[in-house]
Enzyme design. Sequence first.
Site: not given
Length: 800
Positions: A462-465
């Site tokens: 989810w590109d929750y970096d």
Amino acid sequence: MSSIERGRGPGSVLVRLLGVVIALIGLVLTVGGGMLIAAGGSSYYIVTGLLMVISGALLAALKPSGAWLYILIFIGTLAWAFWEVGLNGWALVPRVVAPLVLLVFVVLSFPAVKRDGGGGKLAFGGLAAIVVLGLVGGFAVAQANRHPVMSPVPGAGAGGAGDPAEARTGADWPAYGGATSAQRYSPLAAITKANVSQLERAWTFRTGDLPGERFGAETTPLKIGDTLYLCSGRNLLFALDAVTGQQKWTYDPQVADEQIPYTAACRGVTYHATANADPAQPCAAKVIEGTLDGRIIAVDAATGRPCPNFGTNGAVSIKTGMGDPFPGMVSITSPPVVVRGVIVTGHQVLDGQRRWNASGVIQGFDVETGALRFAWDMMRPDLTGLPPEGQTYTPGTPNMWTMATGDEALGLVYLPMGNSSADYYSGLRRPAENEYSTALVALDVTTGKPRWHFQTVHKDVWDYDLGSQATLVDMPTSGGVVPAVILPSKQGDIYILDRRTGQPLHGVEERPVAQGGVEPSERTPTQPFSLFHTLRKPDLTERDMWGMSPIDQMFCRIQFKRAAYQGYFTPPTADRYWIQYPGYNGGSDWGGIAVDPTRGVIVANYNDMPNHNRLVPRAEADRRGWFPRDDPRYQAKGGAEGAGDPQIGVPYAIDVNAGWRVPFTGLLCKQPPYGGIRALDLRTGRTFWDRPFGTARKNGPFGIPSMLPVEIGTPNNGGAVVTAGGLIFIAAATDDLIRAIDIETGETVWSDVLPAGGQANPMIYEQNGREYLVIMAGGHHFMETPEGDYVIAYALPQRG
């Protein structure tokens, strides 16, 4: 019989035109309403649409029944709107405002369609009803924009957590986050809510650096002694006089435009003074900068000249051992951190290009010589320095693009890690990548190895970096004072960990999450949820869809019902769009949080927007011309990050509609607010107050600013600072304002219009007894705020 009564006057022509317009709107609602019902959504639109077609046809024939029918339609719409959303002012806008405008015209049409002489009375009665509705609507909007105080914030000295005994703020602002602890707190108290309204611009400096299409400086200056140190978006270094803002020196590292990644950003620089060095010696104190072309540069703090004993001509390259990455693929956008004589840096690897893009290796360099002290390649734990001849650091591993935090006492650097290259597909990731991605890693600067790590998302697609810098506090507990680290996240959860061990000081619970998507075997059955606090709001429903009118709201409702959505952590899909909420810019991003240690308060501004995403099969992506930057077929495209990223090396490209915007109006599909700011109890996570953040003055349909000074809650990038004077200073929102907020109540007590977007963190310092507030107004292409090159200082008027 008059000409109007015979249907030949100008009034009757306008009424006929009004009838055609209403019928056409009804036709659109009928067709769209049928699509919405087919998708399992509300039946309101098709019913209303059919009735509006009839009403419009009757009005076009100058029949009074057409006007009466529309009045009944409006009454029904009003009842339905209040049933769906109550007195939520922003939610009522698309449901009521456009129908109300049509109602005004319908009421005014009565004299042309009524032949018994009673049209004037009916028109008067209708207008009176409209006035009443306007008052009700105004009350609803006022209710929606109230900032209720949930509980009072304790006063100073209430016994919060302490600031670790390292470099602190005061007269100076010695580190990006204020102190090395990154609390973004100043003990200065000369500016208070009683006098903040008197703030005036003390000086303005312009960097002259305007990158053009990919602008977004994001800079926070440092202040040491009588000098400010800062960088521009393309890495020009400046030293300014703290009183006048006059330039003392500048240094241009000659970064080529082709090296700009997604944004020409330099969030800040690092200052280091060598212990026991003769201050008169060159580079006894250094300004250290990471550049967009992957260099660490050290210059003399007094003169701006490159340090001759550092690397080659004052620079070292972090790309050595990476296999000569293509320009723009590897860049440093955040200030390095120095711990125990070691400069520790991560870097940005351009998102969405290739699964086997450059390595995310973390490196440490000697602060005096620039010599490589260590390299942490998570796939090669045996490797301590450069890879052997003919080899490279492991490609595609998670990178750390944001700000690290150093702990001199423990010898640790806290690294908020991102994802492996190709954010939205996990099937090719290796065990070490799955272990360290989207995790806080405590790296020992003596060994260059992790001492502990804490993961916030398992197998993140989810590109929750982790984008926020971790904040250090000394936390009082029942067992004594514990050195703690506060970790905010994009998904909204805030974690409190023992910074010696990584153990949570508040509960973290593994909860079941949605399964399925394009790679169901890769989805983990549970994900970690913080029991301390979350900025995340409840899951979306069809009723949360928004727009400027019923038509675009209906469009969003159709998209919502057709999309895959199982709430938080909905797995990515390719056969249809899926909704990600919060989106990748949700929760807390690189602006981080601020902590008032004397009051025991966390201040967090946050985004509250979904993304509308779809994984695109490779063949389709090729047909669309989605190729990586190093491919000869590459063509630059507009849009937000992820809008057509190729992700070469995995089966799917990614199409991200960031914020989930309607293509023909530019408005967001979710109802406001889109951003907020909140004060939390540092010990318990309890909310003191929460409010929308950002006015609608620069936002509106079709990109036209509404100039409405109403708090709608806008997207925001950048963070806050807090002061002992009881104020929160923050820009960040898309309304181009810098404001002061009362920390006790959450109310705005001062604001000023900036000449460009304020997507940066402010800083506070004192010089010659005068307290200054400084903000970089550089704008941001992603936030669609105006570009600028302004560094602006505010202060109270000087006496005498």
